[in-house]
Each structure stands twice: as structure tokens, then as C-alpha cells.
Enzyme design. Sequence first.
Site, PDB file in Angstrom:
ATOM      1  CG  ASN A 192      -1.775   1.210   1.367  1.00  0.00           C
ATOM      2  OD1 ASN A 192      -2.419   1.591   0.394  1.00  0.00           O
ATOM      3  ND2 ASN A 192      -1.823   1.827   2.534  1.00  0.00           N
ATOM      4  CG  ASP A 194      -2.883   3.522   6.480  1.00  0.00           C
ATOM      5  OD1 ASP A 194      -3.020   2.903   5.416  1.00  0.00           O
ATOM      6  OD2 ASP A 194      -3.587   4.496   6.783  1.00  0.00           O
TER       7      ASP A 194
HETATM    8  C1  GAR Z   1      -2.059   9.142  -2.973  1.00  0.00           C
HETATM    9  O1  GAR Z   1      -1.649  10.351  -2.402  1.00  0.00           O
HETATM   10  C2  GAR Z   1      -1.901   8.018  -1.989  1.00  0.00           C
HETATM   11  O2  GAR Z   1      -0.784   8.165  -1.140  1.00  0.00           O
HETATM   12  C3  GAR Z   1      -3.181   8.129  -1.191  1.00  0.00           C
HETATM   13  O3  GAR Z   1      -4.162   8.414  -2.142  1.00  0.00           O
HETATM   14  C4  GAR Z   1      -3.567   9.167  -3.209  1.00  0.00           C
HETATM   15  C5  GAR Z   1      -3.969   8.543  -4.504  1.00  0.00           C
HETATM   16  O4  GAR Z   1      -3.639   9.361  -5.580  1.00  0.00           O
HETATM   17  N1  GAR Z   1      -3.480   6.919  -0.490  1.00  0.00           N
HETATM   18  C6  GAR Z   1      -4.055   6.891   0.705  1.00  0.00           C
HETATM   19  O5  GAR Z   1      -4.379   7.895   1.300  1.00  0.00           O
HETATM   20  C7  GAR Z   1      -4.272   5.499   1.258  1.00  0.00           C
HETATM   21  N2  GAR Z   1      -4.442   5.553   2.671  1.00  0.00           N
HETATM   22  P1  GAR Z   1      -3.850   8.844  -7.067  1.00  0.00           P
HETATM   23  O6  GAR Z   1      -5.283   8.305  -7.162  1.00  0.00           O
HETATM   24  O7  GAR Z   1      -3.655  10.064  -7.923  1.00  0.00           O
HETATM   25  O8  GAR Z   1      -2.830   7.778  -7.340  1.00  0.00           O
END
Ligand code: GAR
Length: 221
Positions: free
Chosen positions: A111, A149
Site C-alpha cells: 500500500n 496503515d
Molecule cells: C495518494 O496520495 C496516496 O498516497 C493516497 O491516495 C492518493 C492517490 O492518488 N493513499 C491513501 O491515502 C491510502 N491511505 P492517485 O489516485 O492520484 O494515485
Amino acid sequence: MDSGTLSVAVLISGTGSNLKAIIDAQKSGRLNVDIARVISNKADAGGLVFAREAGIPCSVIPSAGAPSREAHDAAISRCLDETDPDLVVLAGYMRILGGEMVARFRGKIINLHPSLLPKYPGLDTYRKALDAGDAEHGSSMHFVTEGLDDGPLISQAKIPVLPGDDPESLARRLGPVEHRLVVATVELFTRRKVEMSPDGVWVDGELSAGPMMLNEDDQLV
Ligand code: GAR
């Protein structure tokens, strides 16, 4: 696809910019992966457009309206069983996976999370880092376990918090760094044996002392 090619499934919920980074790195030859399937829990996830443009098989398995979390997880599990990937990458997948599913694919699901874990699991990580007065923020990649997480850390990338930063500016600057991190981390799995154990992460049979850090040359050290 040659026998050394890592088969990858990517789970998304939204924009999919990290999925796009993986697709671009695969196309440019940096990543020796076959993106075997993209799974989204939302039909309108922007990332599905990138996947379809790249000719990647997509499955939309809506979480909204699923009879239960378990039923939704089971549908994802079936899809992953059919795809049989070497690695499952959660790239902006905004659902918590249930224990049964995590156990079933243990050691195969990683993740991406926008904080320097173990700091700030969950949501609003940018706000939390700013409220704490942190000098640095960043992103982590970790093996998925039952905790939120919470699994063993594989890699991290840091950015400085600058005077005047707000959550939006921090997120804007972290975005491209996350793209580099996700690509470098998937690349690590293509080149080396990366395994999860109760002690932490083993890379080529050696226990990592801590997460590998992304350097300026996009290498994990
Ligand atoms: C990213 O910033 C990732 O780190 C976060 O969602 C975003 C997805 O961006 N993930 C989380 O918060 C998971 N807990 P994307 O759809 O543009 O790849």
C-alpha cells in the site's frame, strides 16, 4: 511477457496518478512488469481512463451498494484469484481490506500511504503533519496487514515542510515524489526478493533495518 516479468494488479479508487506512473514506467522500459489488471471500487475513478487507454483489463467492483464489506472483499478476492498476480499494489485504494482477504494474500499486497508511517495512519495526513509542526512529511509503502496503515515498512520518500505550506501545497509537492516512490518500490520487487515476516521486511534474505529511502536518483537505499 518473459518469465522474469512481474505480474501486477493495481487497486484504485480515484485519480490514479500513481497507476499512471506505473504504466508510464512500464512503457518506458524502466519497469519489467505486466499490469495484469486494474481493479476499482468506483466506476468513475479517473484512473480507469489511464488503464483503458493503455489496454489494461479493468474490473469495476463497486463498494457502494455491496451487501457487506465481506461480500465486497470476496468479489475482489475472486478477481485477484483469476488474475493471479505476483504483487497487488494499492495505489490510492481508499478502502480497508478485511482480515480474511489480507490473510489470503499475505505478503503480496503493498500500500502507498501519504505519511511517514508510523506517523499519521488514516486520513488528513497533510493537516496532521502541519498541526504537529513537523519539519518533514512524506510517503510510505508497506506490506498490508490487518491493522490500518500498519504493516512492515518497505520504503519511504521525504519532502521538507516549507514556511507557509498548507495541506494543498504539501500534497501538490508530495504527488510527484509519490510517483517516483511507487515506481522505485515496484521496481525493487522486480529485481529482488522482498518478503514480509513478523520481524519486518527481508530483502534478498537480509532483514532491513528500516524502510529503504528514495534518493535523488530514484533509487531506494
Ligand atoms: C495518494 O496520495 C496516496 O498516497 C493516497 O491516495 C492518493 C492517490 O492518488 N493513499 C491513501 O491515502 C491510502 N491511505 P492517485 O489516485 O492520484 O494515485
